[in-house]
Design a protein around this motif. Structure first.
Motif, PDB file in Angstrom:
ATOM      1  N   GLU A  88      -2.292  55.833  29.427  1.00  0.00           N
ATOM      2  CA  GLU A  88      -3.633  56.040  28.872  1.00  0.00           C
ATOM      3  C   GLU A  88      -3.684  57.365  28.120  1.00  0.00           C
ATOM      4  N   PHE A  89      -4.352  57.362  26.967  1.00  0.00           N
ATOM      5  CA  PHE A  89      -4.465  58.582  26.167  1.00  0.00           C
ATOM      6  C   PHE A  89      -5.918  59.072  26.226  1.00  0.00           C
ATOM      7  N   PRO A  90      -6.165  60.254  26.804  1.00  0.00           N
ATOM      8  CA  PRO A  90      -7.544  60.739  26.922  1.00  0.00           C
ATOM      9  C   PRO A  90      -8.082  61.222  25.577  1.00  0.00           C
ATOM     10  N   VAL A  91      -9.363  60.929  25.332  1.00  0.00           N
ATOM     11  CA  VAL A  91     -10.049  61.359  24.118  1.00  0.00           C
ATOM     12  C   VAL A  91     -11.304  62.110  24.535  1.00  0.00           C
ATOM     13  N   GLU A  92     -11.471  63.309  24.025  1.00  0.00           N
ATOM     14  CA  GLU A  92     -12.606  64.144  24.414  1.00  0.00           C
ATOM     15  C   GLU A  92     -13.918  63.521  23.949  1.00  0.00           C
ATOM     16  N   ARG A  93     -14.890  63.491  24.880  1.00  0.00           N
ATOM     17  CA  ARG A  93     -16.247  62.979  24.630  1.00  0.00           C
ATOM     18  C   ARG A  93     -16.261  61.501  24.252  1.00  0.00           C
ATOM     19  N   LYS A  94     -15.172  60.791  24.493  1.00  0.00           N
ATOM     20  CA  LYS A  94     -15.117  59.366  24.209  1.00  0.00           C
ATOM     21  C   LYS A  94     -14.315  58.681  25.302  1.00  0.00           C
ATOM     22  N   ALA A  95     -14.391  57.353  25.299  1.00  0.00           N
ATOM     23  CA  ALA A  95     -13.608  56.596  26.266  1.00  0.00           C
ATOM     24  C   ALA A  95     -12.124  56.731  25.936  1.00  0.00           C
ATOM     25  N   PRO A  96     -11.278  56.889  26.922  1.00  0.00           N
ATOM     26  CA  PRO A  96      -9.838  57.047  26.654  1.00  0.00           C
ATOM     27  C   PRO A  96      -9.244  55.769  26.082  1.00  0.00           C
ATOM     28  N   LEU A  97      -8.142  55.939  25.357  1.00  0.00           N
ATOM     29  CA  LEU A  97      -7.421  54.791  24.820  1.00  0.00           C
ATOM     30  C   LEU A  97      -6.613  54.164  25.950  1.00  0.00           C
ATOM     31  N   ALA A  98      -6.917  52.918  26.252  1.00  0.00           N
ATOM     32  CA  ALA A  98      -6.299  52.259  27.397  1.00  0.00           C
ATOM     33  C   ALA A  98      -4.819  52.010  27.148  1.00  0.00           C
ATOM     34  N   ALA A  99      -4.063  51.968  28.225  1.00  0.00           N
ATOM     35  CA  ALA A  99      -2.645  51.619  28.126  1.00  0.00           C
ATOM     36  C   ALA A  99      -2.509  50.180  27.654  1.00  0.00           C
TER      37      ALA A  99
END
Length: 455
Positions: free
Chosen positions: A249-260
């Protein structure tokens, strides 16, 4: 003599004024102060045009007004109507540079790069090649024996780890290292590789883009340069990246993270939409490419010695030069060049660029590649341990100093067909220019063939 109260008031005013001036000076030193207009003396003498208003950044810009037309751009045959331009001139017909055509029987033949290829159009080429391709009707290059040798190494690396396939093209200035590197990138693109080609790695250390200190990684990240790499990389490899998925998973600030399990195209789009995340996206992208085994990956770097320079043109808050391994993009490339990070399938291919930017190959890299160092270097000359570590395990592949007679003759025919020769194109002219250049590829074209236009 002023009264005590008046003296106190005056001293207080002076202290307050000095404080304000000190704060103002500090603000100006940090670059936050508003820019003042030019001196009145310059305005009176006519050096400043008062009627010219500064453009509002929010105003729409006419793209035609700011469009740059490149110099020496060749015109297509169907556009040239004047008989003076078309007399005795025909369309340049060359075989296409395809992987199937790169065989020994085609050595010393000039081939044009396919128009559908995006390596040149999207990732660019070195400056000297860019000017040559503006002069020529079509971007092309001569196939040499060193070309096939390099491609054979890449074919063997397609099923191996990049740990054992880290090659640096070496040779004298102008012998054709950058052309061989470009041919390798075009070949891998045609073979279905994932290609990351950086034609001007010097720009990673020349302070031409913005940089910000990242306390998390303790490095200076380069958002703009990382964004440029992501955009060009996506344009060239979008079809293959659509088939590869993220493993974490890639975390994104102030948004939903990019799922694996998302495609690598979605990962790159996050960096393109949020420029501040481009360095993190680039590092994550390279990690994902390192783990996958579906496609081989080529990391091709021109100006390779720029990554090993002892001091860059970037400066820290104390105005001291930042080391290349403290910048995010050079450090990322150095980790793959030194096998600290590897591709499961693929190779790292670099090319030295002597003479360009007056940037010499550092001692640590010369000793690793077994190259002579132009200055006295004994055991008491200081070596930087980090650069020594990053240069371990690199393999040298020497490019021949001279073009063969057949290779030079093919180059001569192409420039003659494009009407670049002012003198009569006979054997005497060819041999005189070849001898003057001592067979050097760049000197044969620039100081030999193109010099006939000035005689």
């Amino acid at each position: 003599m002023l009264p005590l109260a008046s003296r106190s008031l005056t001293a207080g005013s002076a202290i307050a004024s000095a404080s304000r001036n000190g704060v103002a000076s500090l603000i100006q030193a940090r670059g936050y102060a508003a820019k003042h207009g030019p001196p009145a003396k310059m305005q009176k003498q006519g050096f400043i045009n008062k009627s010219k208003k500064r453009r509002n950044p929010q105003d729409k810009v006419d793209p035609k007004k700011f469009k740059r037309t490149p110099a020496f751009k060749p015109l297509p045959m169907n556009v040239m109507k004047n008989p003076l331009l078309t007399e005795g001139r025909t369309e340049l017909q060359l075989p296409t540079f395809h992987p199937e055509a790169l065989i020994e029987s085609n050595i010393a033949k000039v081939m044009e790069f396919p128009l559908e290829s995006n390596v040149i159009n999207r990732m660019g080429v070195p400056k000297n090649l860019n000017i040559e391709y503006r002069l020529l009707a079509k971007p092309c290059a001569v196939v040499r024996d060193i070309t096939l040798t390099t491609l054979d190494k890449l074919d063997a690396a397609s099923s191996q780890s990049s740990k054992d396939n880290r090659v640096v093209l070496t040779g004298s200035s102008g012998c054709g290292k950058s052309v061989v590197l470009l041919q390798a990138a075009e070949y891998c693109k045609g073979r279905g590789w994932i290609v990351m080609y950086v034609p001007r790695a010097y720009h990673t250390v020349d302070s031409s883009t913005t940089y910000v200190y990242d306390s998390r990684t303790r490095t200076y990240v380069q958002p703009k340069f990382s964004w440029q790499i992501l955009r060009r990389f996506l344009d060239v490899n979008s079809a293959l990246l659509q088939e590869l998925k993220t493993t974490n998973e890639f975390p994104v600030e102030r948004k939903a993270p990019l799922a694996a399990g998302s495609t690598l195209v979605n990962l790159i789009n996050i960096g393109l939409q949020e420029g501040s995340l481009a360095p993190s996206v680039l590092s994550t992208l390279m990690s994902e490419l390192s783990q996958q085994t579906k496609y081989p990956v080529l990391l091709a770097l021109d100006d390779f010695q720029a990554l090993y320079t002892r001091t860059t043109k970037y400066r820290d808050p104390r105005f001291e030069a930042i080391k290349p391994y403290h910048l995010s993009v050079p450090r990322l490339f150095l980790e793959y060049a030194s096998a600290k990070r590897t591709f499961a399938r693929g190779a790292v291919l670099g090319a030295l660029s002597q003479g360009r930017f007056l940037l010499e190959t550092p001692l640590e890299l010369c000793e690793s590649l077994g190259l002579p160092y132009p200055k006295p270097a004994g055991p008491y000359v200081k070596r930087i341990p980090e650069l020594v570590e990053y240069s371990q395990g690199l393999q040298k592949l020497a490019v021949p100093e001279k073009l063969s007679i057949d290779e030079a003759a093919s180059v001569f025919d192409v420039w003659n067909h494009d009407k670049a020769l002012h003198s009569i194109p006979d054997d005497d002219l060819f041999m005189s220019k070849y001898s003057e250049a001592s067979g050097n590829a760049r000197a044969f074209v620039w100081k030999g063939l193109l010099a006939t236009l000035t005689t």
